[in-house]
Design an enzyme around this catalytic site. Structure first.
Site, PDB file in Angstrom:
ATOM      1  N   ALA A   1     163.321 -56.387  42.176  1.00  0.00           N
ATOM      2  CA  ALA A   1     164.730 -56.445  42.160  1.00  0.00           C
ATOM      3  C   ALA A   1     165.189 -56.520  43.751  1.00  0.00           C
ATOM      4  O   ALA A   1     166.282 -57.382  43.577  1.00  0.00           O
ATOM      5  CB  ALA A   1     165.037 -55.244  41.411  1.00  0.00           C
ATOM      6  N   ASP A   2     164.598 -56.193  44.447  1.00  0.00           N
ATOM      7  CA  ASP A   2     165.190 -56.174  45.885  1.00  0.00           C
ATOM      8  C   ASP A   2     165.098 -57.742  46.245  1.00  0.00           C
ATOM      9  O   ASP A   2     165.992 -58.270  46.747  1.00  0.00           O
ATOM     10  CB  ASP A   2     164.090 -55.643  46.763  1.00  0.00           C
ATOM     11  CG  ASP A   2     164.373 -54.014  46.841  1.00  0.00           C
ATOM     12  OD1 ASP A   2     165.778 -53.532  46.772  1.00  0.00           O
ATOM     13  OD2 ASP A   2     163.607 -53.232  47.267  1.00  0.00           O
ATOM     14  N   ALA A   3     163.751 -58.407  46.129  1.00  0.00           N
ATOM     15  CA  ALA A   3     163.750 -59.852  46.552  1.00  0.00           C
ATOM     16  C   ALA A   3     164.873 -60.702  45.694  1.00  0.00           C
ATOM     17  O   ALA A   3     165.552 -61.530  46.271  1.00  0.00           O
ATOM     18  CB  ALA A   3     162.462 -60.359  46.276  1.00  0.00           C
TER      19      ALA A   3
END
Length: 395
Positions: free
Chosen positions: A168-170
């Site tokens: 999700a961060d990437a």
């Protein structure tokens, strides 16, 4: 000259998504100034896997190359004045404060746009700037669970399967990076800056465009199988299988051809579309049993020339030794002032005329405070006063 050379980015973000997006801008030549507290950004103090480095832990090192650091106390009037002075000449401002914090700090979009109407202001959040989840923590694993992604793999009855990366961060970082480039293009055409809002929930949801459309448009339920099929909406055989010495990945194999190659007669006469769904557990189990007879290399020598989509399962050490990775120049190496020789994944886009580069590694806390303040018009005496008063820090 690089594509973003001459653009100034003020990176006020922390953790992964924001710093990763800003780093990608720096890889393309933007002058990224990391605005961090005098105690250092949070990620400097939170290591992954215990990899702490000499003075900079690996987590921070991996997300903050091609940046200069200005360590500043934004809670002080003097510190905020310094930031607002920098905003006047900036092109991009990136923050991932909790919703409402930017307003309280006096660095919200309306305030900064009044100073610099050409500013591209990127606000990143977990769930959006408002709504029922606005106060929830926007952490990667929480967003993976909420987005539905965990139930697209694994076996029915087993626990949901999270990704082995901060997915999700990437994805949010890539989304913000695209948003900045689009907003800068708009500004080049019109002279106008704008607010760009990116949230993790929408980013990781739209990342599943095909899967969710199969459900919403095609009406197919997200049903996991009894065997560890790799995707709930892809026909068998599709997954990871044990061999005599390791593992192999098989995808979209023609059942009749594949069955003949692995010695499985039950696949003969099966229809690739209908039977692969109706009997996917049986197909998976039969494939698993047959592939244990030979090594991964032996199977690849049999399957690849026959046009079967197959490949090895690499660990990180295998990936680093892979000849295609070496050929692509996937990893970059450079010397860092405190961490020595550094090898990390590079920038994945190739430009024929304006290539990316690593001009500097991740900075020490406030390493460039004097330099950035001098560029903003502060004289030596004023900079000394800010340092002495603890408003800024220089390592």
């Amino acid at each position: 000259m690089q594509i973003l050379e001459g653009y100034r980015v003020l990176d006020c973000s922390i953790a992964m998504a924001g710093p990763f997006a800003a780093q990608r801008l720096g890889d393309l030549g933007a002058d990224v100034v990391k605005i961090e507290p005098v105690t250092g950004e949070w990620q400097r103090h939170a290591s992954a896997g215990g990899a702490r480095g000499n003075r900079i832990n690996v987590s921070f090192l991996s997300l903050n190359r091609n940046k200069r650091s200005l360590a500043i106390d934004l809670k002080s009037a003097e510190g905020k004045a310094v930031l607002l002075r920098l905003v006047a000449d900036a092109d991009v401002f990136v923050q991932n404060y909790r919703p409402g914090v930017a307003k309280r700090l006096g660095v919200d979009y309306d305030t900064l746009a009044a100073i610099n109407p050409r500013l591209v202001y990127v606000s990143m959040s977990g769930y959006g700037e408002s709504g029922p989840y606005v106060d929830r923590p926007g952490q990667d694993l929480l967003l993976q669970g909420l987005s539905g992604a965990m139930l697209s793999t694994g076996r029915a009855g087993d626990p949901p399967q999270p990704a082995g990366q901060f997915l999700a961060d990437a994805v949010t970082a890539y989304t913000a990076f695209e948003g900045v480039l689009a907003a800068l293009l708009h500004r080049e055409r019109t002279g106008e800056g704008q607010l760009v809002q990116v949230n993790m929930l929408d980013a990781v949801t739209t990342f599943q465009m095909q899967e969710l459309s199969v459900h919403t448009v095609g009406g197919k339920p997200q049903t996991r199988s009894a065997e560890p099929h790799a995707h709930s909406f892809i026909r068998a055989p599709y997954g990871v299988f044990e061999t005599a010495d390791a593992f192999i990945v098989i995808a979209f194999a023609s059942l009749a051809k594949f069955g003949a190659l692995i010695g499985e007669p039950s696949f003969a006469g099966m229809d690739d579309e209908t039977d692969s769904w109706a009997h996917r557990d049986a197909i998976f189990a039969a494939t698993r049993a047959r592939l244990k007879a030979k090594t991964t290399a032996e199977w690849l020598d049999i399957l690849l020339p026959a046009g079967i989509w197959a490949g090895p399962v690499h660990g990180y050490a295998d990936l680093l030794a892979d000849p295609q990775v070496a050929h692509n120049g996937t990893f970059v190496e450079y010397d860092h002032s405190s961490e020595g020789r550094v090898k990390t994944p590079g920038f994945p886009i190739r430009f024929s005329k304006t290539p990316s580069s690593v001009a500097r590694g991740a900075p020490q806390v406030g390493e460039h405070s004097r330099e950035v303040l001098a560029e903003a018009g502060y004289d030596a005496a004023a900079i000394d006063a800010l340092l002495t008063g603890g408003v800024v820090r220089q390592d």
